[in-house]
Design an enzyme around this catalytic site. Structure first.
Site, short mmCIF file in Angstrom:
data_model
loop_
_atom_site.label_atom_id
_atom_site.label_comp_id
_atom_site.label_asym_id
_atom_site.label_seq_id
_atom_site.Cartn_x
_atom_site.Cartn_y
_atom_site.Cartn_z
CG ASN A 268 30.64 23.76 55.30
OD1 ASN A 268 30.21 22.76 55.95
ND2 ASN A 268 32.00 24.31 55.58
CE LYS B 84 21.15 22.29 55.52
NZ LYS B 84 22.46 22.18 55.01
N GLY C 244 26.56 22.76 46.91
CA GLY C 244 27.04 22.64 45.83
C GLY C 244 27.58 23.95 45.08
#
Length: 255
Positions: free
Chosen positions: A205, A96, A184
């Site tokens: 997360n 990522k 977010g």
């Protein structure tokens, strides 16, 4: 058949999770066991390259797809270096890309991200770039070889929800690679909304790790993501401006 395939790997669970911020990282194993999560992100700086000391990899089941991120990279060159280190450390070839030089809002640098994506895709990495939602940047990432694009829903760690909804919707419509909403998302209902729009997956997360009960919250997110995907596949009815009766309003008692 509804399939999500990234880098040649078919994924059955469309919830991806991060491994940071947990008060007790051992709960990650329980989350994987109870939800079927298959993809877990990890920052390379939390991986013991020497094999000594604490190592976050000990808390992630081996059947999971490791998604190392390039957290801490401020340029494309730094992201490339971190990705190569992760692969050399045995973390696989998924990565990522995170390139962030903004210390206040932690917004990704799309230009540097595109550069890193091109180099790493050429080297055989399965590249999932974290990006600020922008159609032109998403198309450039596709051309550079991204296996998916990961637009933010809101700034990292804010739990503010899907603030970029309308732009993410455009990316979903126009991109030929999977669109994974990342960052977010604070509540399962927000993840469901992203999936109802047609997102391929959601990465969560902070909302899980900082919940009063991370395991229960992870279960809630997993179910919300699955429900949102089902709703998308079911093709919700159109919205209308005015009321429409579900039963005839005339004829029952005569004219």
């Amino acid at each position: 058949m509804d399939r999500l395939v990234i880098g040649g790997r078919e994924l059955k669970n469309r919830l991806f999770i991060g491994s940071g911020k947990f008060a007790d990282e051992r709960v990650i194993r329980d989350i994987v066991a109870q939800t079927g999560v298959e993809v877990v992100t990890v920052a390379l700086r939390r991986v013991s390259l020497s094999g000594d000391g604490e190592n976050i990899l000990h808390c992630i089941p081996k059947e999971c797809v490791l998604l190392p991120n390039t957290s801490g990279a401020r340029t494309a060159e730094e992201a490339i270096r971190i990705a190569r280190l992760a692969r050399a450390a045995g973390c696989g070839n998924w990565v990522k890309i995170e390139v962030i030089s903004d210390n206040k809002y932690l917004l990704p640098d799309n230009n540097e991200t595109i550069k890193a994506t091109g180099v790493l895709a050429e080297e055989g990495f399965v590249v999932l770039p974290y990006m600020h939602p922008d159609l032109y940047a998403a198309k450039e990432l596709e051309r550079a070889g991204a296996a998916a694009v990961m637009p933010l829903g809101a700034p990292i760690g804010t739990n503010r929800g899907l603030k970029t909804k309308e732009i993410v919707r455009i990316l979903i419509e126009e991109c030929s690679v999977p669109v994974i909403v990342d960052a977010g998302i604070g509540k399962p209902s927000e993840a469901a909304e992203a999936m109802e729009m047609g997102a391929a997956a959601c990465l969560v997360n902070t909302a899980i790790a900082t919940a009063g009960d991370p395991l229960v919250m992870a279960r809630a997110f997993s179910q919300a993501v699955a429900a949102g995907r089902l709703a998308y596949l079911a093709q919700p009815g159109e919205r209308t401006e005015y009321a429409r009766a579900s039963s005839p309003l005339t004829g029952f008692l005569g004219s």
